[in-house]
Design a protein around this motif. Structure first.
Motif, PDB file in Angstrom:
ATOM      1  N   LEU A   1      56.560  29.355  48.031  1.00 16.68           N
ATOM      2  CA  LEU A   1      56.141  30.743  48.262  1.00 16.68           C
ATOM      3  C   LEU A   1      56.392  31.603  47.020  1.00 16.68           C
ATOM      4  N   LEU A   2      57.504  31.359  46.335  1.00 10.69           N
ATOM      5  CA  LEU A   2      57.754  32.067  45.074  1.00 10.69           C
ATOM      6  C   LEU A   2      56.684  31.720  44.035  1.00 10.69           C
ATOM      7  N   GLY A   3      56.317  30.444  43.955  1.00 12.44           N
ATOM      8  CA  GLY A   3      55.266  30.027  43.030  1.00 12.44           C
ATOM      9  C   GLY A   3      53.941  30.686  43.361  1.00 12.44           C
ATOM     10  N   LEU A   4      53.637  30.788  44.645  1.00 15.44           N
ATOM     11  CA  LEU A   4      52.406  31.457  45.078  1.00 15.44           C
ATOM     12  C   LEU A   4      52.430  32.929  44.671  1.00 15.44           C
ATOM     13  N   GLY A   5      53.543  33.587  44.925  1.00 13.18           N
ATOM     14  CA  GLY A   5      53.666  34.996  44.548  1.00 13.18           C
ATOM     15  C   GLY A   5      53.594  35.212  43.051  1.00 13.18           C
ATOM     16  N   LEU A   6      54.241  34.343  42.288  1.00 15.04           N
ATOM     17  CA  LEU A   6      54.198  34.463  40.831  1.00 15.04           C
ATOM     18  C   LEU A   6      52.804  34.169  40.277  1.00 15.04           C
ATOM     19  N   GLY A   7      52.104  33.226  40.899  1.00 13.34           N
ATOM     20  CA  GLY A   7      50.735  32.941  40.466  1.00 13.34           C
ATOM     21  C   GLY A   7      49.820  34.138  40.684  1.00 13.34           C
ATOM     22  N   VAL A   8      49.972  34.783  41.822  1.00 12.70           N
ATOM     23  CA  VAL A   8      49.195  35.999  42.090  1.00 12.70           C
ATOM     24  C   VAL A   8      49.617  37.107  41.116  1.00 12.70           C
ATOM     25  N   ALA A   9      50.919  37.229  40.860  1.00 13.42           N
ATOM     26  CA  ALA A   9      51.413  38.236  39.916  1.00 13.42           C
ATOM     27  C   ALA A   9      50.851  37.997  38.514  1.00 13.42           C
ATOM     28  N   ASP A  10      50.699  36.734  38.125  1.00 16.32           N
ATOM     29  CA  ASP A  10      50.098  36.417  36.825  1.00 16.32           C
ATOM     30  C   ASP A  10      48.713  37.041  36.706  1.00 16.32           C
ATOM     31  N   LEU A  11      47.925  36.883  37.749  1.00 15.92           N
ATOM     32  CA  LEU A  11      46.562  37.406  37.714  1.00 15.92           C
ATOM     33  C   LEU A  11      46.541  38.929  37.783  1.00 15.92           C
ATOM     34  N   VAL A  12      47.477  39.512  38.520  1.00 15.39           N
ATOM     35  CA  VAL A  12      47.568  40.978  38.588  1.00 15.39           C
ATOM     36  C   VAL A  12      47.974  41.544  37.228  1.00 15.39           C
ATOM     37  N   VAL A  13      48.942  40.914  36.575  1.00 17.81           N
ATOM     38  CA  VAL A  13      49.365  41.354  35.241  1.00 17.81           C
ATOM     39  C   VAL A  13      48.201  41.234  34.264  1.00 17.81           C
ATOM     40  N   LEU A  14      47.476  40.145  34.326  1.00 22.18           N
ATOM     41  CA  LEU A  14      46.323  39.969  33.444  1.00 22.18           C
ATOM     42  C   LEU A  14      45.298  41.066  33.678  1.00 22.18           C
ATOM     43  N   ALA A  15      44.981  41.356  34.930  1.00 20.48           N
ATOM     44  CA  ALA A  15      43.997  42.396  35.241  1.00 20.48           C
ATOM     45  C   ALA A  15      44.469  43.763  34.759  1.00 20.48           C
ATOM     46  N   ALA A  16      45.750  44.068  34.943  1.00 22.36           N
ATOM     47  CA  ALA A  16      46.291  45.354  34.500  1.00 22.36           C
ATOM     48  C   ALA A  16      46.244  45.479  32.983  1.00 22.36           C
ATOM     49  N   LEU A  17      46.604  44.408  32.286  1.00 20.43           N
ATOM     50  CA  LEU A  17      46.577  44.455  30.823  1.00 20.43           C
ATOM     51  C   LEU A  17      45.154  44.522  30.284  1.00 20.43           C
ATOM     52  N   MET A  18      44.242  43.847  30.950  1.00 19.12           N
ATOM     53  CA  MET A  18      42.839  43.925  30.527  1.00 19.12           C
ATOM     54  C   MET A  18      42.299  45.337  30.726  1.00 19.12           C
ATOM     55  N   ALA A  19      42.680  45.972  31.819  1.00 20.98           N
ATOM     56  CA  ALA A  19      42.230  47.333  32.073  1.00 20.98           C
ATOM     57  C   ALA A  19      42.854  48.313  31.078  1.00 20.98           C
ATOM     58  N   ALA A  20      44.126  48.101  30.745  1.00 16.67           N
ATOM     59  CA  ALA A  20      44.832  49.018  29.844  1.00 16.67           C
ATOM     60  C   ALA A  20      44.386  48.853  28.391  1.00 16.67           C
ATOM     61  N   HIS A  21      44.172  47.616  27.973  1.00 13.24           N
ATOM     62  CA  HIS A  21      43.849  47.359  26.570  1.00 13.24           C
ATOM     63  C   HIS A  21      42.369  47.092  26.323  1.00 13.24           C
ATOM     64  N   GLY A  22      41.622  46.883  27.364  1.00 18.53           N
ATOM     65  CA  GLY A  22      40.191  46.642  27.217  1.00 18.53           C
ATOM     66  C   GLY A  22      39.847  45.305  26.599  1.00 18.53           C
ATOM     67  N   SER A  23      40.757  44.330  26.712  1.00 19.00           N
ATOM     68  CA  SER A  23      40.475  43.000  26.167  1.00 19.00           C
ATOM     69  C   SER A  23      40.966  41.940  27.130  1.00 19.00           C
ATOM     70  N   GLY A  24      40.563  40.696  26.864  1.00 15.32           N
ATOM     71  CA  GLY A  24      40.934  39.584  27.736  1.00 15.32           C
ATOM     72  C   GLY A  24      42.156  38.837  27.285  1.00 15.32           C
ATOM     73  N   SER A  25      42.768  39.221  26.174  1.00  9.05           N
ATOM     74  CA  SER A  25      43.943  38.507  25.717  1.00  9.05           C
ATOM     75  C   SER A  25      45.040  39.486  25.354  1.00  9.05           C
ATOM     76  N   TRP A  26      46.266  38.990  25.379  1.00  7.32           N
ATOM     77  CA  TRP A  26      47.409  39.808  25.003  1.00  7.32           C
ATOM     78  C   TRP A  26      48.500  38.905  24.503  1.00  7.32           C
ATOM     79  N   SER A  27      49.478  39.470  23.862  1.00  7.74           N
ATOM     80  CA  SER A  27      50.571  38.699  23.301  1.00  7.74           C
ATOM     81  C   SER A  27      51.902  39.290  23.756  1.00  7.74           C
ATOM     82  N   VAL A  28      52.902  38.437  23.878  1.00  7.78           N
ATOM     83  CA  VAL A  28      54.235  38.875  24.256  1.00  7.78           C
ATOM     84  C   VAL A  28      54.786  39.839  23.214  1.00  7.78           C
ATOM     85  N   TRP A  29      54.419  39.642  21.952  1.00  7.70           N
ATOM     86  CA  TRP A  29      54.936  40.434  20.855  1.00  7.70           C
ATOM     87  C   TRP A  29      54.104  41.692  20.586  1.00  7.70           C
ATOM     88  N   GLY A  30      53.092  41.919  21.395  1.00  7.68           N
ATOM     89  CA  GLY A  30      52.312  43.123  21.299  1.00  7.68           C
ATOM     90  C   GLY A  30      51.289  43.150  20.177  1.00  7.68           C
TER      91      GLY A  30
END
Length: 91
Positions: free
Chosen positions: A61-90
């Motif tokens: 269940l934690l893996g399921l939640g984290l997998g969904v969170a991965d996609l939510v984080v990706l969608a939020a970062l794509m919306a904020a930065h307007g791109s499909g990729s991002w880096s941990v180091w910014g």
């Protein structure tokens, strides 16, 4: 000629434990890198482990939640930065 051991209840049970743990680890790592790849894999592994009645239900269940969170984080970062990729180091 049989090259593998015959399937047993015990082997199948251990496989689902591995899927649950892998789902958790991939979901966790996916929050930092490759979330578009690792998120869906974590979700699929968690669903398979849960359907096969894994003894590590909470970890799946934690893996399921984290997998969904991965996609939510990706969608939020794509919306904020307007791109499909991002880096941990910014970068």
């Amino acid at each position: 000629m049989r090259l593998t051991a015959p399937p047993s209840r015990r082997t199948g049970r251990r496989d689902t434990e591995g899927m649950a743990v892998a789902s958790f680890v991939l979901g966790l790592v996916g929050l930092l890198v490759l979330n578009i790849v690792l998120g869906p894999i974590a979700i699929v592994l968690a669903v398979i482990a849960l359907r096969r009645d894994t003894p590590r239900r909470f970890r799946a269940l934690l893996g399921l939640g984290l997998g969904v969170a991965d996609l939510v984080v990706l969608a939020a970062l794509m919306a904020a930065h307007g791109s499909g990729s991002w880096s941990v180091w910014g970068g």
